[in-house]
Design an enzyme around this catalytic site. Structure first.
Site, PDB file in Angstrom:
ATOM      1  N   TYR A   1      -7.230  -6.079  10.094  1.00 48.34           N
ATOM      2  CA  TYR A   1      -6.642  -6.313   8.556  1.00 48.34           C
ATOM      3  C   TYR A   1      -6.929  -7.756   8.408  1.00 48.34           C
ATOM      4  CZ  TYR A   1      -5.026  -6.085   3.906  1.00 48.34           C
ATOM      5  OH  TYR A   1      -4.751  -6.073   2.549  1.00 48.34           O
TER       6      TYR A   1
ATOM      7  N   TYR B   1       0.777  -1.235  -0.158  1.00 49.20           N
ATOM      8  CA  TYR B   1       0.047   0.077  -0.003  1.00 49.20           C
ATOM      9  C   TYR B   1       1.051   1.191   0.062  1.00 49.20           C
ATOM     10  CZ  TYR B   1      -4.147  -2.829   1.347  1.00 49.20           C
ATOM     11  OH  TYR B   1      -4.952  -3.822   1.263  1.00 49.20           O
TER      12      TYR B   1
ATOM     13  N   LYS C   1     -12.281  -5.259   2.580  1.00 44.68           N
ATOM     14  CA  LYS C   1     -13.195  -5.991   3.479  1.00 44.68           C
ATOM     15  C   LYS C   1     -14.738  -6.075   2.753  1.00 44.68           C
ATOM     16  CE  LYS C   1     -10.798  -5.934   7.317  1.00 44.68           C
ATOM     17  NZ  LYS C   1     -10.239  -7.093   7.075  1.00 44.68           N
TER      18      LYS C   1
HETATM   19  C1  PHB Z   1      -7.358  -6.732  -4.532  1.00 43.54           C
HETATM   20  O1  PHB Z   1      -6.462  -7.616  -4.640  1.00 43.54           O
HETATM   21  O2  PHB Z   1      -8.121  -6.678  -5.718  1.00 43.54           O
HETATM   22  C2  PHB Z   1      -7.326  -5.894  -3.416  1.00 43.54           C
HETATM   23  C3  PHB Z   1      -6.315  -6.306  -2.433  1.00 43.54           C
HETATM   24  C4  PHB Z   1      -6.403  -5.224  -1.405  1.00 43.54           C
HETATM   25  C5  PHB Z   1      -7.256  -4.394  -1.217  1.00 43.54           C
HETATM   26  C6  PHB Z   1      -8.227  -4.101  -2.288  1.00 43.54           C
HETATM   27  C7  PHB Z   1      -8.313  -5.114  -3.282  1.00 43.54           C
HETATM   28  O3  PHB Z   1      -7.167  -3.622   0.009  1.00 43.54           O
END
Ligand code: PHB
Ligand code: APR
Length: 393
Positions: free
Chosen positions: A383, A199, A295
């Site tokens: 998470y 992220y 989520k």
């Molecule tokens: C996804 O892999 O589509 C994905 C992963 C984490 C997130 C949102 C989407 O926070």
């Protein structure tokens, strides 16, 4: 008009509707699932991909986790990247599993059909009636017009479905926040450039590196809600991803062919209550979370877990106490998950009206979260998914 009967009529074959039908079946409760789209569409639609530990445990415990155990990628942490450096948040022994929502949908459809479950696709003109009485009905067309009598209706038809909007005016209160940005998402045939999700907070906006398998990457870029995907040729997307994910630590983004791209708006929505008479709303029909906390799917499964348990109690003992508490029980979790998703979103995105103070504050928050044990533990706890108290399922 052909007429049939079941115990629970379920509108929508997304994760909420299919999982509910599966959980009820395991306890001998009959249901019919009515889905407006084709089976192929449901099984191929690209959606979310992160399963909480509790969701995984439930899928395995209820016999639909075989492929997930084989093919899912288990992660024990995520990276928060800002100011050119990566910081790992460790999940402390717990984990998440990367497994595409449409793969889960395939597994659930197969499990229901193998068990001779009634899941019908390409259903038109679904309407729900008399849910304020003990004899609700669902009308629909599959070729002919048909009527399905049921004891209860589960509205699992997503945010644009008909169940929520059939509830009379004045019953529901909607709480919502629309964010002044969207996500441009791509699927690329390239091995993920990192073992764990990244992220990234960057002056040009948020970016996320995720994945679907050892050979397929999923990546996102914050963009404006009005953005036109036609203005984003592949090279521009990779260039922006390179910039926002950039690191001073010698990390490199591996690029490859983009096989799918699209733009999704972001909002937080909750309707209260999640029940009216014998109609129960579950999943996206009742709430939307921005995708930053991953989520949506997990919350849909959490709702139907509560609903299945309440229906099992009703059919085994005649008691309505858990059904009466359905909305209250779900909303406690829903609001905590809303808070977490909003917090992740606010910490990681650039807002059009922010100023240098706000940016410094965001960086301080990221610094705090990644350097304080208490703060990183709190992020990890949310998470991987808040705990459940439902030994009955
Ligand atoms: C996804 O892999 O589509 C994905 C992963 C984490 C997130 C949102 C989407 O926070
Ligand atoms: N009649 C029958 N089916 C309908 C109708 C209708 N009028 N309207 C919508 N549906 C179907 C949709 O085609 C879809 O298959 O209901 C299903 C709802 O599924 P989802 O939108 O996946 O919602 P839900 O099961 O609550 O799961 C939420 O899915 O959207 C993602 O990110 C979200 O991960 C979250 C999860």
């Amino acid at each position: 008009m052909p007429f049939s009967r079941t115990q629970v009529g379920i509108v929508g074959a997304g994760p909420a509707g299919l999982m509910l039908s599966h959980l009820l079946h395991l306890q001998g409760i009959e249901s019919v699932v009515l889905e407006s789209r084709s089976r192929q569409h449901c099984e191929e639609r690209i959606r979310a991909g992160v399963l909480e530990q509790g969701t995984v445990d439930l899928l395995i415990k209820t016999g639909v986790g075989e492929r997930l155990k084989r093919e899912g990628l288990v992660h024990h942490g995520i990276e928060l990247r800002f100011a050119g450096r990566g910081h790992r948040i460790d999940f402390g022994g717990s984990g998440i599993t990367i497994y595409a929502q449409h793969e889960l949908i395939k597994d659930l459809i197969k499990a229901r059909l193998d068990a001779a479950g009634q899941v019908f696709f390409d259903i038109e003109d679904v309407t729900i009636h008399d849910f304020n009485t003990t004899n609700p009905t669902i009308r629909f067309r599959k070729g002919d017009a048909q009527e399905l009598a049921c004891d209860f209706i589960a509205g699992c038809d997503g945010y644009h479905g008909i169940c929520r909007s059939t509830i009379p005016e004045g019953v529901l209160t909607t709480y919502e926040r629309t964010y002044p940005f969207a996500w441009l998402g791509i699927l690329a045939e390239v091995p993920p450039s990192s073992d764990e999700l990244i992220y990234a907070y960057h002056p040009r906006g948020f970016a996320l590196l995720s994945m679907r398998s050892p050979t397929v990457s999923r990546l996102y870029l914050q963009c404006t809600p009005e953005e036109n995907i036609a203005n984003w040729p592949d090279e521009k997307i990779w260039q922006e991803l390179r910039t926002r994910l950039e690191s001073d630590e010698g990390w490199k983004l591996t690029e490859g062919p983009i096989i799918q791209k699209g733009i999704t708006g972001m909002r937080s929505v909750v309707v209260e209550p999640m029940q009216h008479g014998r109609l129960f709303l579950a999943g996206d029909a009742a709430h939307i979370v921005p995708p930053t906390g991953a989520k949506g799917l997990n919350l849909a499964v959490a709702d139907v877990r509560v609903l299945a348990r309440a229906l099992i109690k009703f059919y085994s003992s005649g008691q309505t106490s858990l059904l009466d508490d359905y909305s209250k029980t779900c909303l406690r979790r829903v609001w905590k998950v809303q808070r977490f998703s909003w917090w992740m979103t606010s910490m990681l995105h650039r807002f059009a009206d922010d100023n240098p103070f706000d940016q410094r504050r965001q960086l301080a928050e990221l610094d705090y979260v990644t350097s304080s044990r208490a703060a990183s533990k709190s992020l990890a706890e949310n998470y991987v998914g808040l705990p459940f108290d439902d030994s009955a399922l």
